[in-house]
Design an enzyme around this catalytic site. Structure first.
Site, mmCIF file in Angstrom:
data_model
loop_
_atom_site.group_PDB
_atom_site.id
_atom_site.type_symbol
_atom_site.label_atom_id
_atom_site.label_comp_id
_atom_site.label_asym_id
_atom_site.label_seq_id
_atom_site.Cartn_x
_atom_site.Cartn_y
_atom_site.Cartn_z
ATOM 1 N N THR A 1 0.955 -1.014 0.193
ATOM 2 C CA THR A 1 0.157 0.266 -0.190
ATOM 3 C C THR A 1 1.066 1.698 -0.079
ATOM 4 O O THR A 1 0.582 2.287 -0.724
ATOM 5 C CB THR A 1 -1.079 -0.082 1.313
ATOM 6 O OG1 THR A 1 -1.933 -1.613 1.280
ATOM 7 C CG2 THR A 1 -1.811 1.409 1.211
ATOM 8 N N CYS A 2 2.275 1.155 0.647
ATOM 9 C CA CYS A 2 2.735 2.543 0.776
ATOM 10 C C CYS A 2 3.483 2.507 -0.548
ATOM 11 O O CYS A 2 3.539 3.902 -0.856
ATOM 12 C CB CYS A 2 3.486 2.048 1.755
ATOM 13 S SG CYS A 2 3.340 1.950 3.786
#
Length: 160
Positions: free
Chosen positions: A48-49
């Site tokens: 996600t990052c």
């Protein structure tokens, strides 16, 4: 206790990589007399990052800075070499300062730890974004676990 809007940022040393190598930067130096957008991620190179959170700040960096922001900084409880490699991998260039909170000292001082030891990741940072003016928190958005809706770049732009 978690840092709140109106609180002063704690005085802690962080690390960043420059063309001259690994550099220590104090939070006092980073925030004094400046408007800074600081966003935290649980970990460099995590899905996600890497795929959603950091790229949004790269995309909107010019627009964020056009609203009077001196520095956009990304911080994670990772070492400076990992943060540098991640920044290069994501092509952040000079748009975003990549900060390493290797021991989690800053994250702990903010009260924003995220215990992921049961998942093999150790103690990390919660996902958040804050706007800091001259060392004082003006806005703080902490995402619930497994989301990044209120700390993403577009949400930060709405608060500037």
């Amino acid at each position: 206790m978690t840092i709140q809007v109106g609180d002063k940022i704690p005085s802690v040393n962080l690390l960043t990589m420059t063309s001259e190598g690994r550099q220590t930067i104090s939070t006092d130096e980073l925030f004094k007399g400046k408007k800074v957008v600081l966003f935290a991620v649980p970990g460099a190179f995590t899905p996600t990052c890497s795929e959603q959170h950091l790229p949004g700040f790269i995309t909107y960096a010019d627009e964020i800075k056009a609203r009077g922001v001196n520095t956009i900084a990304c911080i994670a409880v990772n070492d400076v070499f990992v943060m540098d490699a991640w920044g290069k991998n994501q092509n952040v260039g000079d748009k975003i300062m990549m900060l390493a909170d290797g021991d989690g000292e800053f994250t702990k001082a903010l009260g924003l730890e995220l215990d992921l030891r049961g998942k093999g990741l150790g103690v990390r940072s919660q996902r958040y974004a804050m706007i800091v003016e001259d060392g004082v928190v003006k806005s703080l958005q902490i995402d619930p676990p497994k989301t990044f809706e209120i700390s993403k770049a577009e949400a930060v732009l709405e608060r500037l």
